[in-house]
Design a protein around this motif. Structure first.
Motif, PDB file in Angstrom:
ATOM      1  N   ASN A  34       2.541   2.546 -11.703  1.00  0.00           N
ATOM      2  CA  ASN A  34       2.495   3.574 -11.879  1.00  0.00           C
ATOM      3  C   ASN A  34       2.993   4.451 -13.286  1.00  0.00           C
ATOM      4  OD1 ASN A  34       2.281   4.543  -8.774  1.00  0.00           O
ATOM      5  ND2 ASN A  34       4.542   4.454  -8.465  1.00  0.00           N
ATOM      6  N   PHE A  56      -5.465   2.703  -2.254  1.00  0.00           N
ATOM      7  CA  PHE A  56      -3.903   2.674  -1.642  1.00  0.00           C
ATOM      8  C   PHE A  56      -3.925   1.595  -1.029  1.00  0.00           C
ATOM      9  CE2 PHE A  56      -6.704   5.372   1.725  1.00  0.00           C
ATOM     10  CZ  PHE A  56      -5.756   5.939   1.911  1.00  0.00           C
ATOM     11  N   THR A  90       0.864  -1.396   0.082  1.00  0.00           N
ATOM     12  CA  THR A  90       0.323  -0.060   0.031  1.00  0.00           C
ATOM     13  C   THR A  90       0.982   1.049   0.323  1.00  0.00           C
ATOM     14  OG1 THR A  90      -0.181   0.345   2.360  1.00  0.00           O
ATOM     15  CG2 THR A  90      -2.010  -1.157   1.509  1.00  0.00           C
ATOM     16  N   TYR A  91       0.063   2.071  -0.196  1.00  0.00           N
ATOM     17  CA  TYR A  91       0.745   3.919   0.287  1.00  0.00           C
ATOM     18  C   TYR A  91       1.560   3.738   1.581  1.00  0.00           C
ATOM     19  CZ  TYR A  91       0.424   5.303  -4.826  1.00  0.00           C
ATOM     20  OH  TYR A  91       0.943   5.237  -6.022  1.00  0.00           O
ATOM     21  N   ASN A  92       2.703   4.730   2.455  1.00  0.00           N
ATOM     22  CA  ASN A  92       2.749   4.529   3.003  1.00  0.00           C
ATOM     23  C   ASN A  92       2.078   5.498   4.304  1.00  0.00           C
ATOM     24  OD1 ASN A  92       5.059   4.415   5.331  1.00  0.00           O
ATOM     25  ND2 ASN A  92       6.059   6.582   4.603  1.00  0.00           N
ATOM     26  N   PRO A 102       0.868   0.003  -5.952  1.00  0.00           N
ATOM     27  CA  PRO A 102       1.734   0.205  -5.147  1.00  0.00           C
ATOM     28  C   PRO A 102       2.092  -1.757  -5.597  1.00  0.00           C
ATOM     29  CG  PRO A 102       1.481   1.640  -4.048  1.00  0.00           C
ATOM     30  CD  PRO A 102       0.014   1.130  -4.017  1.00  0.00           C
ATOM     31  N   SER A 122      -3.001   6.300  -4.877  1.00  0.00           N
ATOM     32  CA  SER A 122      -2.782   7.023  -6.284  1.00  0.00           C
ATOM     33  C   SER A 122      -4.097   7.661  -6.705  1.00  0.00           C
ATOM     34  CB  SER A 122      -2.035   4.910  -6.535  1.00  0.00           C
ATOM     35  OG  SER A 122      -3.751   4.885  -6.982  1.00  0.00           O
ATOM     36  N   THR A 178       3.180   9.794   0.164  1.00  0.00           N
ATOM     37  CA  THR A 178       2.541   9.777  -0.954  1.00  0.00           C
ATOM     38  C   THR A 178       3.282   8.604  -1.724  1.00  0.00           C
ATOM     39  OG1 THR A 178       4.548  10.962  -1.390  1.00  0.00           O
ATOM     40  CG2 THR A 178       2.231  12.309  -1.059  1.00  0.00           C
ATOM     41  N   THR A 179       4.225   8.062  -0.738  1.00  0.00           N
ATOM     42  CA  THR A 179       4.775   7.008  -1.898  1.00  0.00           C
ATOM     43  C   THR A 179       5.016   5.200  -1.745  1.00  0.00           C
ATOM     44  OG1 THR A 179       7.546   6.229  -2.133  1.00  0.00           O
ATOM     45  CG2 THR A 179       6.578   7.190   0.353  1.00  0.00           C
ATOM     46  N   GLY A 180       4.727   4.748  -2.506  1.00  0.00           N
ATOM     47  CA  GLY A 180       4.700   3.248  -2.447  1.00  0.00           C
ATOM     48  C   GLY A 180       6.111   2.173  -2.343  1.00  0.00           C
ATOM     49  N   ALA A 240      -1.108   9.175   4.541  1.00  0.00           N
ATOM     50  CA  ALA A 240      -0.926   8.608   3.251  1.00  0.00           C
ATOM     51  C   ALA A 240      -2.127   9.093   2.508  1.00  0.00           C
ATOM     52  CB  ALA A 240      -1.288   7.051   3.731  1.00  0.00           C
TER      53      ALA A 240
END
Length: 952
Positions: A357, A308, A249-251, A311, A261, A925-927, A258
């Motif tokens: 992505n 979410f 998932t996203y962080n 990723p 996407s 915002t990062t996976g 969080a």
């Protein structure tokens, strides 16, 4: 066959080091016995002299340790420490202090390959050899620009040992040996046939693997003909992001909230804010990504439909099916001549997915932006990702990319004696073919699909610039799933073909007794080589960009072709002189010449080494010399590609009274231009001054330790020239202002094109010799053997690297940056660890052996240190600093159940260590909330193996 051996008396130091090798199956061994007349008697010769062998020299000698420090990793080390591949061995080495791109680096240029970096220097700065001969280069380019070796296809189960020579070694090995040399030596014979099967799995899921290995030696009745045949077959499943908590998932643990996407979003083309135009409030999208797509609002941006969980739909470890075959044969033609032949073949299919992505469509790629009359006063873009439900079938598993590798190396040679001289002569051909089968979106079909179903017909051009199209989209259709049949109508696969080849003829003469000196006989060797090599990268024709539009037939992707060849020749000599009993001096020199694009690029290199043994148990050593890297075929022949961008016109600003650094109010502060980039046929070699000094001490026959210091000064490094650097250089050249141009003024004035009124029209930004760097570090190693009587024996081994300084100056006019202490300035570079350590303790008794292996990565800069610099304080309380040292443990147990059967269990990352503490220092915002260039999140792996010996 008659083989001459000198019979020097081994020193206590040599005896201690040899004892460490013989008693330890897990210690950092230094050498193993090798037939003095086999084909590995090349510049990495390891020759038996009264059961004491040496490496890193052309000349056989009686001492294990010389002026050139060598680390030897034996087959037993690889087995007992749980390494599954050559990349495992090298990436976990204490020399590996720099991050690299690999399977975790989604959408990298060589995601399907495996590389290693010595001391944080470029992977292409290490010379890789197999049985003393150069490997063929990988046809695709590391980071899209650099030549390197893919080490994933070497049959690890057939390895006898791996020799690692750190430091500049060009005076013996020629081009590329700047960081060091890695020589993978495969088995030449086995005492009895072997068949083994190994299976493994990860406790967190995914990555199941099976490996079969067969090896046997055969001889003729008279013993004159001998051959080894080995086969290794591997298969392994990929590890997917959704199989690990940290990447599924996203962080959610980051220093910002969080954010899912942007699976369906309408973006303001000017400020990036969102317009929510879905009449159904995301209800039609809720089935995507396993039902996780919903309506979300991101503060300060707006509302959109997202997930979410997106990723997780990428691979963290490549899947692979591979087969390697290896054969080594000898025939004793006479008492003084032996013929040999070697064949090694590889077929490998590597599978990977880049993730959601990189699996999307948007209007910005083709149209730049568009105007919607219902959203006045701005331009907008649509963007939507493709979910597994859009793809259909098995979802992302159906659109994985496949790299097919085919490699073949064939060598024929002879060695023996010519009078009082030993000789070795061979011819070799290595060829590597790569087919990249990539999933793509076809530009016209995908754009036409969305024009017909979402955007509708174009209704003119925008009222602001008169350039961008006007559409009135059907937003209900945009915020809807796609039928898998429609998805297949505008997607598919393309094949890009590339290959490298390397032909080499080698002849060497060696004398161990050229003349007498007070300390013993002097040795001398001379070797001559001639060959040629080539590179051809031919992407699918549909991926070649149009020079006018910069678009290809593939949506969102282009590729650059390139091809070239070069011939080369070299002459190498080495003289080893024991001036006195405690003092030996070794000098080597080499001349390399390359014929590239009708030009000759040549480079002499040299080294001088000193060994001083004031005590039988003590060695003081040092070596100084030069190293180089010739312009690679890719740097020379990479094809022309174009781009549009903007840059400050420093020359015109200077004429108006604005100096560089103070151009904000200049009319020409941001000038549009058309740029082109390519390889450069006028590149010069990368050069390095190198030296090392150290001490080896063995106070008893069971204890040895070594400490060495290394220094590199590297200049003329190759990089693509920047538009800003080119324009600054033009300013310095035309105005005679103080400053250092990025390259020669003659080049700059040719590469900057202006119109009749002086306006900037185009720039040519090729690769140039532009950068330099310096590196200093210390390495240390220790081996200790302990006999514990009825309880068996213990073996301890350890290796340590500490980088003292690593400074890079990217261009002549920019200041140098300390990569260890100023990560913010080098955000675009891989990460670096200042220290790295590995160690093992092994216990052996009777039919049982067991090993505990530890690997420690020292402190590395955290995410905020790269993004904002050390000391930065985020409102959340997170700061720019360092992550704590990272330690993992492997263990293994081997049991010889019968005379012929051995059973083994290996557990890697026993404690299931994960870099999950790094997540809190990444944004929401990062996976990928960990440093995926340096750490992996594969977790605990368990391997079981059965090995059966037959034919004794």
């Amino acid at each position: 066959m008659t083989i001459r051996h000198t019979r020097p008396r081994p020193s206590r130091l040599s005896s201690a080091l040899m004892t460490a090798v013989m008693l330890s199956s897990t210690g950092a061994g230094f050498a193993q016995d090798v037939d003095g007349q086999d084909a590995s008697d090349t510049p990495t010769t390891a020759r038996t002299l009264d059961k004491v062998t040496v490496t890193g020299s052309l000349i056989p000698q009686s001492q294990i340790e010389t002026a050139t420090p060598v680390t030897v990793i034996s087959a037993e080390d690889i087995q007992m420490r749980g390494f599954q591949s050559v990349s495992d061995v090298l990436q976990q080495s204490s020399f590996a202090t720099g991050g690299i791109q690999g399977g975790q680096t989604s959408a990298s240029f060589t995601q399907g390959a495996e590389a290693a970096s010595m001391f944080g220097l470029d992977p292409g700065y290490t010379k890789y050899l197999i049985n003393g001969r150069p490997m063929a280069n990988y046809p695709a380019l590391y980071n899209g620009s650099d030549v390197f070796n893919n080490i994933s296809g070497i049959p690890v189960a057939l390895i006898d040992r791996i020799e690692v020579l750190p430091g500049g070694q060009s005076s013996l090995y020629g081009s590329d040996a700047i960081a060091g040399v890695v020589n993978v030596i495969l088995k030449k014979t086995v005492e009895e046939g072997e068949f083994s099967v190994r299976g493994g799995f990860f406790s967190e899921g995914g990555g199941d693997s099976v490996r079969f290995t067969f090896a046997d030696s055969f001889s003729s009745a008279d013993g004159r003909f001998n051959t080894l045949l080995g086969v290794q077959l591997d298969t392994r499943d990929p590890v997917w992001g959704y199989q690990r908590d940290l990447s599924s998932t996203y962080n959610f643990d980051g220093y910002t909230a969080a954010a899912p996407s942007r699976d369906f979003v309408v973006l303001d083309a000017f400020d990036g804010t969102y317009y929510f135009t879905d009449p159904n409030n995301c209800e039609n999208t809720t089935g995507n990504f396993s039902g996780s797509t919903q309506q979300f609002t991101r503060p300060n941006f707006g509302t959109y439909c997202g997930s979410f969980q997106s990723p997780g739909y990428r691979t963290l470890r490549n899947g692979k099916d591979a087969g390697q075959i290896y054969s080594y044969s000898t025939f004793d033609l006479s008492d003084t001549t032996q013929l040999y032949a070697e064949v090694m073949g590889l077929y490998e299919e590597v599978e990977y997915a880049t993730g959601s992505n990189y699996t999307w469509w948007g209007t910005g790629v083709t149209f730049g932006a568009f105007y919607d009359p219902n959203i006045p006063d701005t331009l907008v873009n649509l963007q939507r990702s493709f979910a597994p439900e859009d793809i259909g079938g098995e979802g992302y598993r159906d659109i994985t990319n496949t790299d097919t590798n085919k490699a073949l190396t064939v060598t024929f040679g002879a060695n023996g004696m010519l009078g009082e001289w030993d000789y070795n002569a061979y011819v070799s051909r290595a060829e590597y073919r790569l087919t990249e089968t990539n999933w793509v979106r076809f530009r016209d079909p995908i754009d036409n699909y969305f024009l017909e179903n979402v955007l509708g017909p174009q209704q003119g051009v925008d009222p602001f610039f008169g350039v961008y199209p006007v559409f009135t989209p059907d937003y209900a259709a945009f915020y809807s799933p796609i039928d898998p049949e429609d998805f297949r109508s505008f997607t598919g696969f393309v094949d890009s073909e590339s290959r490298t080849w390397d032909n080499l003829a080698h002849f060497q003469l060696t004398s161990t007794s050229l003349f007498s000196l007070p300390g013993g006989d002097a040795g001398f060797a001379v070797a001559a080589e001639v060959g040629n090599e080539g590179w051809d990268y031919s992407p699918d024709a549909r991926m070649i960009e149009d020079p006018d539009t910069l678009l290809s037939e593939i949506w969102g992707q282009t590729s650059v072709s390139g091809a070239g060849r070069r011939s080369r020749y070299s002459l190498t000599s080495e003289l080893r002189m024991p001036l006195f009993e405690p003092l030996t001096v070794t000098a080597s020199a080499r001349y390399d010449a390359f014929e590239i694009a009708d030009e000759t690029v040549d480079k002499p290199t040299w080294s001088l080494g000193v060994e001083y043994r004031p005590l039988e148990s003590l060695l003081l050593r040092g070596k100084i010399g030069t190293a180089f890297r010739a312009p690679s075929l890719a740097d020379t022949f990479q094809g022309l590609s174009g781009y549009y961008s903007s840059v400050t016109d420093y020359y015109r600003c200077g004429e108006a009274g604005f100096e560089p650094g103070n151009t904000d109010d200049c009319t020409w502060d941001s000038e549009q231009f058309f740029g082109q980039s390519s390889g450069n046929r006028e590149l010069e070699p990368i050069e390095a001054d190198v030296w090392n000094a150290g001490v080896v001490w063995s106070p008893t026959s069971s204890l040895s330790m070594a400490v060495d210091y290394y220094s590199w000064q590297i200049e003329n490094e190759v990089d693509s020239i920047s538009a800003d650097g080119l324009m600054r250089g033009e300013y310095y050249c035309r105005s005679a202002a103080d400053g250092t141009p990025i390259t020669a003024c003659e080049n700059i004035l040719e590469w900057v094109s202006r119109g009749p009124n002086g306006e900037l029209v185009s720039l040519y930004t090729p690769k140039v010799n532009i950068a330099k760097q310096s590196l200093e570090l210390v390495t240390a190693s220790l081996n200790y053997m302990l006999d514990i009587g009825n309880f068996g024996s213990l073996s301890f081994a350890g290796n340590y690297t500490n980088k003292i300084r690593h400074k890079l100056q990217a261009t002549p006019e920019t200041p140098g940056v300390d990569l260890l202490r100023d990560p913010y300035s080098m955000w675009i570079y891989d990460s670096y660890a200042k220290t790295r350590t590995d160690g093992s303790v092994a216990w052996a008794k009777g039919d049982w052996t067991t090993t505990l292996y530890a690997n420690r990565i020292g402190s590395t800069p955290n995410y905020l240190a790269y993004a904002q610099g050390y000391g930065y304080e985020h409102p959340s309380g997170q700061t720019g600093g360092k992550w704590a040292p990272y330690i993992t443990y492997n263990t293994s147990v081997n049991w010889r159940a019968t005379e012929d059967l051995t059973l083994s269990m290996m557990v890697n990352n026993v404690l299931n260590k994960m870099p999950d503490e790094q997540a809190e220092n990444h944004p929401g915002t990062t996976g990928t909330p960990w440093n995926n260039y340096y750490f992996d999140i594969l977790g605990r792996a368990v391997y079981l193996e059965a090995k059966y010996a037959f034919g004794q």
